[in-house]
Design a protein around this motif. Structure first.
Motif, PDB file in Angstrom:
ATOM      1  N   ALA A  84       0.906  -1.083  -0.142  1.00 35.82           N
ATOM      2  CA  ALA A  84       0.006  -0.054  -0.059  1.00 35.82           C
ATOM      3  C   ALA A  84       0.762   1.330   0.159  1.00 35.82           C
ATOM      4  O   ALA A  84       0.440   2.265  -0.587  1.00 35.82           O
ATOM      5  CB  ALA A  84      -1.065   0.001   1.228  1.00 35.82           C
ATOM      6  N   ARG A  85       2.023   1.154   0.719  1.00 32.84           N
ATOM      7  CA  ARG A  85       2.711   2.228   0.962  1.00 32.84           C
ATOM      8  C   ARG A  85       3.989   2.315  -0.138  1.00 32.84           C
ATOM      9  O   ARG A  85       4.844   3.202  -0.333  1.00 32.84           O
ATOM     10  CB  ARG A  85       3.515   2.506   2.428  1.00 32.84           C
ATOM     11  N   GLY A  86       4.188   1.210  -0.881  1.00 26.04           N
ATOM     12  CA  GLY A  86       5.329   1.206  -1.804  1.00 26.04           C
ATOM     13  C   GLY A  86       6.725   1.149  -0.876  1.00 26.04           C
ATOM     14  O   GLY A  86       7.467   1.586  -1.470  1.00 26.04           O
ATOM     15  N   ARG A  87       6.756   0.641   0.010  1.00 28.48           N
ATOM     16  CA  ARG A  87       8.028   0.551   0.979  1.00 28.48           C
ATOM     17  C   ARG A  87       8.451  -0.965   1.224  1.00 28.48           C
ATOM     18  O   ARG A  87       7.744  -1.883   1.737  1.00 28.48           O
ATOM     19  CB  ARG A  87       7.647   1.136   2.512  1.00 28.48           C
ATOM     20  N   THR A  88       9.869  -1.114   1.057  1.00 24.76           N
ATOM     21  CA  THR A  88      10.263  -2.482   1.575  1.00 24.76           C
ATOM     22  C   THR A  88      11.144  -1.884   2.910  1.00 24.76           C
ATOM     23  O   THR A  88      11.696  -0.940   2.801  1.00 24.76           O
ATOM     24  CB  THR A  88      11.453  -2.661   0.496  1.00 24.76           C
ATOM     25  N   VAL A  89      10.763  -2.683   3.839  1.00 23.98           N
ATOM     26  CA  VAL A  89      11.667  -2.356   5.210  1.00 23.98           C
ATOM     27  C   VAL A  89      12.255  -3.802   5.509  1.00 23.98           C
ATOM     28  O   VAL A  89      11.853  -4.314   6.072  1.00 23.98           O
ATOM     29  CB  VAL A  89      10.285  -2.181   6.314  1.00 23.98           C
ATOM     30  N   PRO A  90      13.734  -3.502   5.779  1.00 28.97           N
ATOM     31  CA  PRO A  90      14.476  -4.395   6.127  1.00 28.97           C
ATOM     32  C   PRO A  90      14.911  -4.244   7.906  1.00 28.97           C
ATOM     33  O   PRO A  90      14.366  -3.052   8.392  1.00 28.97           O
ATOM     34  CB  PRO A  90      15.676  -4.414   5.269  1.00 28.97           C
ATOM     35  N   GLU A  91      15.454  -5.091   8.425  1.00 24.32           N
ATOM     36  CA  GLU A  91      16.020  -4.796   9.924  1.00 24.32           C
ATOM     37  C   GLU A  91      15.098  -5.019  10.823  1.00 24.32           C
ATOM     38  O   GLU A  91      14.111  -4.237  10.968  1.00 24.32           O
ATOM     39  CB  GLU A  91      16.888  -3.418   9.940  1.00 24.32           C
ATOM     40  N   THR A  92      15.000  -6.023  11.660  1.00 26.18           N
ATOM     41  CA  THR A  92      13.928  -6.303  12.418  1.00 26.18           C
ATOM     42  C   THR A  92      13.661  -5.161  13.487  1.00 26.18           C
ATOM     43  O   THR A  92      12.173  -4.823  13.369  1.00 26.18           O
ATOM     44  CB  THR A  92      14.371  -7.426  13.526  1.00 26.18           C
ATOM     45  N   THR A  93      14.351  -4.274  14.079  1.00 24.77           N
ATOM     46  CA  THR A  93      13.981  -3.368  14.970  1.00 24.77           C
ATOM     47  C   THR A  93      13.191  -2.033  13.905  1.00 24.77           C
ATOM     48  O   THR A  93      12.240  -1.676  14.529  1.00 24.77           O
ATOM     49  CB  THR A  93      15.182  -2.791  15.561  1.00 24.77           C
ATOM     50  N   VAL A  94      13.710  -1.816  12.916  1.00 25.37           N
ATOM     51  CA  VAL A  94      13.103  -0.772  11.928  1.00 25.37           C
ATOM     52  C   VAL A  94      11.735  -1.541  11.646  1.00 25.37           C
ATOM     53  O   VAL A  94      10.807  -0.766  11.435  1.00 25.37           O
ATOM     54  CB  VAL A  94      13.882  -0.540  11.003  1.00 25.37           C
ATOM     55  N   VAL A  95      11.617  -2.642  11.220  1.00 25.20           N
ATOM     56  CA  VAL A  95      10.385  -3.163  10.619  1.00 25.20           C
ATOM     57  C   VAL A  95       9.347  -3.144  11.969  1.00 25.20           C
ATOM     58  O   VAL A  95       8.053  -2.585  11.763  1.00 25.20           O
ATOM     59  CB  VAL A  95      10.597  -4.941  10.645  1.00 25.20           C
ATOM     60  N   ILE A  96       9.898  -3.363  13.308  1.00 23.80           N
ATOM     61  CA  ILE A  96       8.797  -3.375  14.292  1.00 23.80           C
ATOM     62  C   ILE A  96       8.213  -2.075  14.585  1.00 23.80           C
ATOM     63  O   ILE A  96       7.075  -1.419  14.835  1.00 23.80           O
ATOM     64  CB  ILE A  96       9.278  -4.093  15.524  1.00 23.80           C
ATOM     65  N   GLU A  97       9.204  -0.956  14.428  1.00 27.28           N
ATOM     66  CA  GLU A  97       9.057   0.375  14.619  1.00 27.28           C
ATOM     67  C   GLU A  97       8.142   0.994  13.385  1.00 27.28           C
ATOM     68  O   GLU A  97       7.187   1.909  13.596  1.00 27.28           O
ATOM     69  CB  GLU A  97      10.234   1.167  14.757  1.00 27.28           C
ATOM     70  N   TYR A  98       8.429   0.541  12.441  1.00 28.51           N
ATOM     71  CA  TYR A  98       7.428   0.760  11.299  1.00 28.51           C
ATOM     72  C   TYR A  98       6.047   0.310  11.348  1.00 28.51           C
ATOM     73  O   TYR A  98       4.930   0.953  11.234  1.00 28.51           O
ATOM     74  CB  TYR A  98       8.029   0.138   9.822  1.00 28.51           C
ATOM     75  N   LEU A  99       5.751  -0.768  11.747  1.00 33.55           N
ATOM     76  CA  LEU A  99       4.491  -1.264  12.103  1.00 33.55           C
ATOM     77  C   LEU A  99       3.924  -0.545  13.130  1.00 33.55           C
ATOM     78  O   LEU A  99       2.545  -0.324  13.008  1.00 33.55           O
ATOM     79  CB  LEU A  99       4.681  -2.853  12.571  1.00 33.55           C
ATOM     80  N   GLN A 100       4.501  -0.262  14.191  1.00 34.90           N
ATOM     81  CA  GLN A 100       3.933   0.715  15.293  1.00 34.90           C
ATOM     82  C   GLN A 100       3.505   1.913  14.704  1.00 34.90           C
ATOM     83  O   GLN A 100       2.426   2.647  15.145  1.00 34.90           O
ATOM     84  CB  GLN A 100       4.891   0.957  16.451  1.00 34.90           C
ATOM     85  N   GLN A 101       4.246   2.655  13.998  1.00 34.71           N
ATOM     86  CA  GLN A 101       4.016   3.736  13.349  1.00 34.71           C
ATOM     87  C   GLN A 101       2.950   3.928  12.258  1.00 34.71           C
ATOM     88  O   GLN A 101       1.976   4.729  12.223  1.00 34.71           O
ATOM     89  CB  GLN A 101       5.262   4.365  12.779  1.00 34.71           C
ATOM     90  N   HIS A 102       2.844   2.798  11.499  1.00 30.08           N
ATOM     91  CA  HIS A 102       1.904   2.922  10.422  1.00 30.08           C
ATOM     92  C   HIS A 102       0.618   1.995  10.426  1.00 30.08           C
ATOM     93  O   HIS A 102      -0.222   1.913   9.842  1.00 30.08           O
ATOM     94  CB  HIS A 102       2.514   2.692   9.008  1.00 30.08           C
ATOM     95  N   TYR A 103       0.896   0.902  11.317  1.00 34.23           N
ATOM     96  CA  TYR A 103      -0.094  -0.317  11.538  1.00 34.23           C
ATOM     97  C   TYR A 103      -0.211  -0.461  13.097  1.00 34.23           C
ATOM     98  O   TYR A 103       0.130  -1.599  13.579  1.00 34.23           O
ATOM     99  CB  TYR A 103       0.426  -1.452  10.704  1.00 34.23           C
TER     100      TYR A 103
END
Length: 229
Positions: free
Chosen positions: A60-79
């Motif tokens: 939906a956002r056209g983003r590829t997100v690597p690295e576990t900590t960044v993934v989890i922070e991304y989820l908290q921010q956007h989902y």
């Protein structure tokens, strides 16, 4: 489905993100990556050339997100879900990030060193490096023991990003380097982790692949057979 997680159920760093997803019931599609398959590896490396799992792709956002900590922070921010894995207070957030790094760098990384060395040809093994990894694990256990006697989870009373990192790190660490008998707080914390529904689900999904783990001969029977931890 907006989110696709590229992962393998046996991989400890993939467990970290799966636990975070299951904690909040976040909808996602799982794409199993077999790095032993040349075509699968090539396809995955087109997404993330370093070839390290897991990687989250947000269609939906056209983003590829690597690295576990960044993934989890991304989820908290956007989902975001009902259970935040990073606190809103900035000082508390720094503490969570510190212990997340602790489990990744000083527990998970030494475990990986020990595991990878076992599957190398005898002539390519690194006994000095393995000894250093085991020493790092021993120091990490000693640091965790008093800390975990003072709090329920890694950073307080709330399950957090740090615990998502701790669960797979300690699961595999406890197999390759069992907790010392006197480390009762560490052992009790580990039991709280493996009783967590998100962790139980992650381990259940990994169970069909446990036979591939190089130290499966040392894995406790309770994890091999399934059921209650």
């Amino acid at each position: 489905m907006s989110l696709t997680l590229y992962q393998h159920p046996l991989a400890s760093f993939c467990h970290k993100v799966l636990i975070a997803l299951y904690e909040n019931g976040t909808a996602f599609e799982s794409h199993l990556v077999d790095l032993g398959d040349p075509d699968a590896r090539a396809g995955f490396c087109e997404l993330w050339p370093l070839g390290k799992m897991p990687v989250l792709h947000d269609h939906a956002r056209g983003r590829t997100v690597p690295e576990t900590t960044v993934v989890i922070e991304y989820l908290q921010q956007h989902y975001p879900g009902a259970r935040p894995l990073l606190p809103h207070d900035q000082d508390e957030c720094l503490d969570v990030r510190l212990w997340d790094r602790f489990f990744d760098l000083y527990v998970q990384a030494p475990v990986q060193k020990i595991v990878i060395d076992r599957i190398r040809p005898p002539a390519s093994r690194d006994p000095h490096g393995v000894a250093e990894a085991r020493a790092t694990l021993a120091t990490a256990y000693d640091m965790l023991e008093p800390r975990l006697g003072e709090r329920r989870w890694a950073c307080g009373e709330d399950f957090s990003l740090a615990d998502c990192a701790a669960a797979p790190a300690l699961f595999y660490a406890g197999i390759v380097a069992p907790f010392p008998p006197g480390h009762t707080h560490l052992a009790a914390y580990f039991e709280r982790l493996v009783a967590r529904p998100s962790v139980q689900r992650t381990l259940a999904e990994a169970r069909p692949y446990f036979s591939m783990f190089p130290f499966v001969d040392a894995m406790p029977e309770r994890f091999l057979r399934g059921g209650a931890p």
